[in-house]
Structure formats: structure tokens, C-alpha cells
Write a protein that holds these residues in place. Structure first.
Motif, PDB file in Angstrom:
ATOM      1  N   ALA A  48       0.869 -19.970  -4.924  1.00  0.00           N
ATOM      2  CA  ALA A  48       0.223 -20.073  -3.611  1.00  0.00           C
ATOM      3  C   ALA A  48       1.014 -20.937  -2.632  1.00  0.00           C
ATOM      4  N   LEU A  49       1.693 -21.968  -3.128  1.00  0.00           N
ATOM      5  CA  LEU A  49       2.358 -22.919  -2.235  1.00  0.00           C
ATOM      6  C   LEU A  49       3.365 -22.287  -1.276  1.00  0.00           C
ATOM      7  N   ALA A 110     -13.445 -23.155  -6.802  1.00  0.00           N
ATOM      8  CA  ALA A 110     -12.580 -21.996  -6.558  1.00  0.00           C
ATOM      9  C   ALA A 110     -12.943 -21.319  -5.244  1.00  0.00           C
ATOM     10  N   LEU A 111     -14.239 -21.179  -4.997  1.00  0.00           N
ATOM     11  CA  LEU A 111     -14.693 -20.568  -3.744  1.00  0.00           C
ATOM     12  C   LEU A 111     -14.274 -21.409  -2.549  1.00  0.00           C
ATOM     13  N   SER A 175       0.265 -13.920  -9.246  1.00  0.00           N
ATOM     14  CA  SER A 175       0.978 -14.353  -8.033  1.00  0.00           C
ATOM     15  C   SER A 175       2.103 -13.391  -7.690  1.00  0.00           C
ATOM     16  N   ALA A 176       2.904 -13.054  -8.697  1.00  0.00           N
ATOM     17  CA  ALA A 176       4.036 -12.157  -8.461  1.00  0.00           C
ATOM     18  C   ALA A 176       3.565 -10.762  -8.065  1.00  0.00           C
ATOM     19  N   VAL A 177       2.534 -10.250  -8.752  1.00  0.00           N
ATOM     20  CA  VAL A 177       2.024  -8.911  -8.457  1.00  0.00           C
ATOM     21  C   VAL A 177       1.427  -8.853  -7.057  1.00  0.00           C
ATOM     22  N   LEU A 192      -6.354 -17.757  -5.156  1.00  0.00           N
ATOM     23  CA  LEU A 192      -7.244 -18.867  -5.496  1.00  0.00           C
ATOM     24  C   LEU A 192      -8.666 -18.394  -5.823  1.00  0.00           C
ATOM     25  N   ALA A 193      -9.118 -17.329  -5.182  1.00  0.00           N
ATOM     26  CA  ALA A 193     -10.489 -16.840  -5.403  1.00  0.00           C
ATOM     27  C   ALA A 193     -10.694 -16.328  -6.825  1.00  0.00           C
ATOM     28  N   ILE A 194      -9.627 -15.774  -7.429  1.00  0.00           N
ATOM     29  CA  ILE A 194      -9.741 -15.215  -8.786  1.00  0.00           C
ATOM     30  C   ILE A 194     -10.159 -16.282  -9.794  1.00  0.00           C
TER      31      ILE A 194
END
Length: 473
Positions: A48-49, A110-111, A175-177, A192-194
Motif C-alpha cells: 500500500a505504501l 480494517a474498515l 498487492s501485486a495482483v 486494506l479493506a480485505i
């Protein structure tokens, strides 16, 4: 005649054993949903960064080196508070209730991170999520250790670490996908939501597992503890043997001083200091500098963002393989032997990486050589150090204050983690790649600490470990 009697009895025992194995499997699987959430939440920040550093008009939060470290470390600071607080909740209300409360925090945190409109909100949401991560890191190994029994404790507690690294691998892959398939602003929000998914699974699962028999016995609920043990061990005789040890320990506990007086005893203080020292050892290997910042490190060698994210999947694959290897090794070798072996390789790879980054020209050879150093480091870190750390946290401390001392030691581990996570990008900016040599020197000191101060616990029941520590320390 005897065969006609023996066969049904043998079949009944086999069914009881199978039922007990199923219950332990389900209990460990449910508990390690907390570890899966732990792994995903700590691993997903690496993917994510790079997108969160983009300007706000491109869907990011406009992070700089300082706010990047702040966002990353806020979860870890929260984890320090979570592990400390969960020790009290776990001892007072039980491991199962503690896990249920933590699952709600996993979902809410997470939410909150997925919907954060600003850096300040993100830091608060990550801190909340960190409370859940830290609480799970202190509670899950203890819960598994207390339901597993001496023969299987090492292998089953080590599955906690397996689920952590599986969560991290899942984070790297997703992340990659997502980065490769969804070219949309704010893609990091989906990443992040996952994290809500394992939190939901943990919440539901806690309604299908038994309470810890050791906790029940410590609270004087001996009949309930024996009932749970019979379900977990498969035979009445095995349950009764373990129950006899727990009753004897409870009788001894009545003669012991109150908790506040016990905490002043020299052997207990030494154990706590050893636990804190092990947390320093685990975190100042620099493992989470790699788990959080490998894409940043690889980008500095010339790789593009998507290539760096894809290469980081190697971290997760190696970590999962190494943890499986560690589960095998933990049943055969002593805790001290594994830790010292891992630290020798960690020192070598940190020094090698420093040399690669400082002296090799910036090209693909440097990129893949640096990645090789990181992967070898992770192989030995995740096989020899990380699973042994979590196993020791579940078995070192006396029953009367196990939750409290485990929570305290693990909370310090999280503060060490936060120190590394926050300071690494700042140190790289200030000192450059010489930072890796600094890690190597620190790990030499950790190796000496393990050699001189860590006692061996392999092959002992929790009750035997407590007697041994009291006598030897």
C-alpha cells in the motif's frame, strides 16, 4: 470372546482420539485466524505504501519519509498497548473471550484504514488495528499452548507463526495482483479493506471452540477443566494425568504469595527480562524492515514499482516455506540451538546486504543480489528465530501470571518493532546503506544474550517448565 470385547473398545478409543484431534484442529485453525489477520495487516502496508505516497489528487495521502514511518509504526505502537491489555483481559475473562473482543477490533480497524480521508485519521485507525494485532500476538500462542498438551505444543504453537507469514504472503500476492489489474486511484484502500475477512472468521469461529482448560483450572473450575481435557485428549486416562498435574500446580499456587508479591520474586523478574530480551532479539534482526520496506529497498536499486511488488512475493513464499521447515525443526532441536543458528546467518546476510547496496553498481544484478540476501535472511529468520520466539512466549512464564507477563513481554517486542519500523526509513535517509551494518552489530550482541541467558525448555510440560525456572533462576 476377548476379541469381541476388545475390538469395539478399540474402535471407541479410535473415535474418541479422532474427535479430540478434530477439536484441536478446529480450535487451532480458529485461533490462528488472529495470526492470519496479524500477518495480513503487517504485510499489506508494503504494497500500500507506494500508492499512499502519491499526491491526494492521484488517490494517495501524499506521504513523506516521516509520515511514511508514522503510518507504518502507528499499528505497531497500538500492538504494544494491545498485547499488554490483552494479558489482563485474557487472565481475567479467558482466552476465548479475549479473542472474540479482538476480532471486533480487527474488523473496525480494517474498515477505518480503508476509509481514512487523511494521514491523521489513518494513524488513528492503524493504531486501533494495532491493538487487535498486538492482542492477538499475545493471546493466540498462549491459547494454543494450553489446549495442545506437551507432546504437540511445539508444533501447534508454531502454526501461529505459519499463519502470520501466510497472511503476509497473501498480502504481497494481492498487492501485486491488484496493482497489475486495477489501474484506479486509491487502490490501496481495497488492499486494506480485505483485512476485515480474517477478523470476521475469527469472530464466528470463537463460538465453536472450547475454553482453555488451564485457565478454567486456574479459576477453580476443575470439573469444567477436566471435561474440556477429556474432549481434547481423546482418552480419560490422558486427561486425568494432565488434570492431576494442574491440580498439583493449583495446590502449590495456594501456598504462593499473591500476584503482586510473586511479581517481586527474583526468578519471575529474570524470566520477564529474558522474555523482553527475546523480543529485542527477534525485532532487531531487522526482519520487519524487510517485511515493510522491501519494495522501497528494491526500488532504490532501479526496479519499477510493479516489479518491486512482484519480487516482494518472494518474501512471503520463502517465509511460508521456512516456517513449515521451522515447525519440523522445533520438534527435533532445542530452542537455544535454533535461535543461535538463525542469528549467525542473520548477521552474515545483513553484512552482505550492506556490501551489495554500498559497493555494487545500480543495475539488475544488484537488484537480484540484494533480493537473494533478503530471502536467505528470511529463510533462517522464519525457520529458526520467529517460531521459537512465539513458542517461548507461550511457555516461559508461570501459570499464575502467564497472561500478564506474556502480554508485557510481547508489548515490549512490539515497541522494538515500532522502533525499527519508524527509524528504518529515517536511518536510510540519514546514514544510507551503512544501516545494514548497524543491524549486523546489534545481532552479534543478541547472539551473545541467547548463549549466556536463555534456558532450554524443550520436552517439558508447562508445569515442569515452571518448576525448572524457579529452581534454576
Amino acid at each position: 470372546m476377548s476379541s469381541n470385547v476388545t475390538l469395539p473398545m478399540s474402535g471407541q478409543r479410535a473415535e474418541q482420539r479422532a474427535s479430540a484431534n478434530r477439536l484441536i484442529f478446529i480450535s487451532v485453525l480458529v485461533a490462528t485466524m488472529g495470526a492470519l489477520a496479524f500477518g495480513y495487516d503487517t504485510g499489506i502496508i508494503a504494497g500500500a505504501l507506494p500508492f499512499m505516497t502519491l499526491p491526494a489528487d492521484q488517490g494517495g495521502l501524499g506521504l513523506n519519509a516521516f509520515t511514511e514511518g508514522l503510518v507504518t509504526s502507528s499499528l505497531i505502537v497500538g500492538a504494544a498497548f494491545g498485547s499488554l491489555g490483552s494479558g489482563y483481559v485474557s487472565d481475567r475473562f479467558g482466552r476465548r473471550i479475549a479473542l472474540r473482543l479482538l476480532s471486533l477490533l480487527f474488523i473496525a480497524g480494517a474498515l477505518g484504514t480503508a476509509m481514512a480521508p487523511s494521514v491523521n485519521t489513518m494513524v488513528v485507525a492503524r493504531f486501533l488495528l494495532g491493538i487487535a494485532v498486538g492482542g492477538g500476538s499475545a493471546t493466540v500462542p498462549v491459547f494454543i499452548a494450553e489446549i495442545a498438551g506437551p507432546a504437540r505444543r511445539g508444533r501447534l504453537v508454531s502454526r501461529n507463526e505459519l499463519m502470520i507469514v501466510t497472511g503476509q504472503l497473501l498480502a504481497y500476492v494481492l498487492s501485486a495482483v491488484l496493482a497489475a489489474t486495477l489501474n484506479i486511484p486509491g487502490i490501496w484502500r481495497y488492499m486494506l479493506a480485505i483485512a476485515m475477512v480474517p477478523g470476521i472468521l475469527l469472530l464466528v469461529g470463537t463460538f465453536f471452540v472450547p475454553p482453555s482448560p488451564h485457565w478454567l483450572a486456574a479459576k477453580g473450575r476443575l470439573d469444567d477443566a477436566e471435561d474440556v481435557l477429556e474432549r481434547l485428549r481423546g482418552t480419560k486416562e490422558e486427561a486425568q494425568r494432565e488434570m492431576a498435574e494442574m491440580k498439583a500446580q493449583r495446590e502449590q499456587a495456594r501456598k504462593r504469595p499473591a500476584v503482586k508479591d510473586l511479581l517481586r520474586q527474583g526468578w519471575v523478574i529474570k524470566l520477564l527480562l529474558i522474555g523482553i530480551g527475546l523480543g529485542f532479539t527477534a525485532q532487531f534482526t531487522g526482519v520487519n524492515a524487510f517485511m515493510y520496506y522491501t519494495p522501497v529497498i528494491l526500488k532504490s536499486t532501479g526496479l519499477g514499482t510493479n516489479a518491486a511488488l512482484t519480487a516482494t512475493i518472494g518474501n512471503g513464499v520463502v517465509s511460508v516455506f521456512a516456517t513449515i521447515l521451522g515447525i519440523w525443526a522445533i520438534g527435533r532441536y532445542g530452542r537455544r540451538h535454533l535461535l543461535m543458528t538463525g542469528l549467525v546467518v542473520v548477521v552474515s546476510m545483513q553484512a552482505a546486504l550492506g556490501g551489495v547496496m554500498l559497493f555494487m553498481p545500480q543495475n539488475l544484478v544488484q537488484s537480484y543480489t540484494a533480493l537473494a540476501c533478503i530471502l536467505i535472511f528470511l529463510l533462517f529468520m522464519q525457520a529458526c528465530i520467529a517460531p521459537v520466539y512465539w513458542l517461548l512466549m507461550s511457555e516461559l512464564f508461570p501459570m499464575q501470571v502467564r497472561g500478564l507477563l506474556t502480554g508485557t513481554a510481547v508489548s515490549m517486542q512490539w515497541l522494538f518493532n515500532a522502533t525499527v519500523a519508524f527509524s528504518f526509513p529515517v536511518a536510510i535517509e540519514a546514514f544510507g546503506n551503512a544501516t545494514f551494518f548497524g543491524f549486523a552489530v546489534i545481532n552479534v550482541c543478541s547472539l551473545l544474550f541467547v548463549f549466556f541467558f536463555l534456558p532450554e525448555t524443550k520436552g517439558k510440560s508447562l508445569e515442569q517448565i515452571e518448576k525448572y525456572m524457579k529452581r534454576e533462576l
